[in-house]
Design an enzyme around this catalytic site. Structure first.
Site, mmCIF file in Angstrom:
data_model
loop_
_atom_site.group_PDB
_atom_site.id
_atom_site.type_symbol
_atom_site.label_atom_id
_atom_site.label_comp_id
_atom_site.label_asym_id
_atom_site.label_seq_id
_atom_site.Cartn_x
_atom_site.Cartn_y
_atom_site.Cartn_z
ATOM 1 N N HIS A 18 0.952 -1.228 0.030
ATOM 2 C CA HIS A 18 -0.075 -0.157 -0.107
ATOM 3 C C HIS A 18 0.764 1.212 0.164
ATOM 4 C CE1 HIS A 18 0.893 0.464 4.370
ATOM 5 N NE2 HIS A 18 0.341 -0.842 4.623
ATOM 6 N N HIS A 146 -6.001 -5.507 15.819
ATOM 7 C CA HIS A 146 -6.721 -6.820 14.893
ATOM 8 C C HIS A 146 -8.185 -6.937 15.598
ATOM 9 C CE1 HIS A 146 -2.391 -7.039 14.239
ATOM 10 N NE2 HIS A 146 -2.777 -7.198 12.967
ATOM 11 N N LYS A 300 -8.515 -1.240 5.973
ATOM 12 C CA LYS A 300 -9.387 -1.961 4.731
ATOM 13 C C LYS A 300 -10.782 -1.674 5.154
ATOM 14 C CE LYS A 300 -6.688 -5.762 3.190
ATOM 15 N NZ LYS A 300 -6.593 -7.476 3.424
HETATM 16 ZN ZN LIG Z 1 -2.738 -7.703 16.853
#
Ligand SMILES: [Zn+2]
Length: 480
Positions: A18, A146, A300
């Site tokens: 990216h 995450h 994203k």
């Molecule tokens: Zn993580």
């Protein structure tokens, strides 16, 4: 002639490159090209980090063999850098057999020197981050990046005896023997060292928890954990330890470029490994901040991830490189405003540089004049100060003010009205020489078009340049 060994980090991804990767890689390329232009012997290294649980997990999700999955990612990166005209001398992959063999040797050396010991390890491990997190890294029990709960991992593995190297490392950083820039980052590292939070740390994993790594020569149940493997790329890529002539030519690195999230590993772990191996230390680490895109964190989920190819399609390779590096000072937290790109492109490149080249070369061809380029480079040398401070935005600003001066000179002298040939030669000769200098200045940023202009100016007979930067319609502004 001096040597200049420059590296980007090896990018750890299971996706396409990216704009953030592209930015760092273009910065490295501009520096590599600048040093080559000065006559230095340059080795520019970039590559990818292919080991670890996250990659193995992604390959599985894609129903692919892990090595094939890595090959596919590597190809995407190599193609992107080719499209951006990155002049790297080597692209390192940590799944290269040569690299893996050396990592294995490095482990053996550390083991032989008594610098590894087996200990019980327990921690909160985020597969996404590829690292153990502490409680304070978590929000609602989840990894912030995450959005997942880390696994609790408990296992016996090999620890590297980091602590014994810390006083030496602190001394080397305080004295700028290892220079850390910007200085706020140096203070951050010294803060960590003084807080006494850096401990011996685990450098291997049981194959049962992470199987995708480099085998340890002295323990069949363990593989290398990411950092020994990843950081070693900087020396395996230049021949260590099998081609020591090559290695000694390039090592130590003159400059490691990196982002702030891997500062600790580069400023503390990496020097410790090198001290353990009795190797010289890198001279400078330059740390850049994170980017946002139009004011938002790149993600994203938001869907604002910009691929380099999208910019190349719109602006061309040279302009993409130029627009990215002219926006803000390198090193700071920075916002990439793609909505400013068109305006800047038109102002600096279409109406600025491109127009000046067209005007001057058209008049020279039309009047069939013989123009001599002096190749007097004092002004180019004056750009060194901003390069040495990693202020690419200021290098560009200097070049653009020279261009504005030239525009003013042309407007004042109105060469299209001059009838006296001697006077016309004088005005156009000055203009062509200024354009030559401007093009030399732009060469590291815009290697194709600046070279094209240099070729036109240095030819026996200067011909009218083809259109270099077609004007773009500014949709964002027209809509208002
Ligand atoms: Zn993580």
């Amino acid at each position: 002639m001096s040597k200049f060994y420059i590296t980007t980090p090896i990018y750890y991804v299971n996706d396409e490159p990216h704009i953030g990767h592209a930015y760092t890689t273009i910065v490295g390329d501009v520096l590599a090209r600048y040093h080559r232009q000065k006559g230095d012997d340059v080795f520019y290294l970039t590559g990818i980090d292919e080991h670890g649980a996250k990659i193995a997990e992604s390959a599985k999700e894609h129903n692919m063999d892990t090595q094939k999955f890595c090959d596919q990612t590597a190809a995407k990166f190599m193609n992107a850098w080719q499209a951006l005209d990155i002049s790297n001398d080597f692209f390192i992959r940590t799944t290269n057999k040569d690299h893996k063999d050396v990592v294995s040797k490095i482990f053996q050396t550390l083991h032989d020197k008594g610098l590894l010991e087996e200990k019980e390890y327990e921690g909160l491990y985020c597969v996404g981050c590829e690292k153990f997190l502490t409680e304070r890294d978590l929000v609602d029990g989840k990894c912030l990046d995450h959005k997942r709960e880390p696994d609790t991992l408990k296992e016996k593995n090999w620890f590297f005896k980091l602590e014994q190297f810390l006083p030496k490392i602190q001394e080397l950083i305080e004295s700028d023997t290892i220079q850390i820039l910007p200085v706020t980052r140096k203070n951050e590292v010294l803060g960590l060292l003084k807080e006494n939070v850096m401990k011996d740390f685990s450098v291997s994993r049981q194959k049962t928890s992470v199987a995708w790594g480099v085998d340890l020569p002295f323990d069949d149940n363990q593989v290398s954990y990411v950092w020994v493997d990843a950081l070693s790329n900087y020396i395996t890529a230049i021949g260590y330890p099998d081609d020591m002539d090559k290695f000694k030519k390039w090592w130590p690195a003159d400059l490691h470029l990196l982002a702030q999230d891997i500062l600790k590993f580069h400023a503390i772990y990496w020097p410790a490994f090198l001290l353990a191996l009795d190797l010289p230390l890198p001279k400078t680490l330059f740390i850049h901040g994170f980017f946002t895109i139009n004011g938002e964190k790149m993600s994203k989920t938001i869907g604002n991830v910009i691929k380099p190819q999208e910019l190349i399609d719109k602006y061309g390779v040279d302009a993409t490189r130029y627009l990215l590096l002219s926006q803000f000072p390198f090193g700071q937290e920075s916002d990439i405003r793609e909505d400013h790109f068109v305006e800047r492109y038109n102002a600096d490149l279409a109406n600025g540089y491109g127009n000046a080249v067209a005007r001057v070369t058209t008049l020279i061809e039309k009047n069939n004049l013989q123009i001599v380029i002096n190749k007097e480079t004092t002004w180019i040398d004056s750009l060194a100060k901003d390069y040495n401070n990693y202020r690419f935005d200021l290098v560009i600003k200097n070049i653009m003010s020279k261009l504005q001066e030239l525009d003013g000179y042309i407007t004042t002298n109105e060469p299209w009205k001059i009838e006296d040939e001697k006077k016309l030669v004088e005005v156009l000769s000055h203009s062509a020489n200024e354009l030559w200098l401007i093009s030399q200045g732009l060469l590291p940023f815009m290697p194709n078009i600046a070279q094209q202009v240099l070729d036109i100016l240095e030819a026996k007979q200067i011909k009218k340049a083809p259109p270099l930067f077609p004007r773009l319609v500014d949709n964002a502004n027209d809509a208002n």
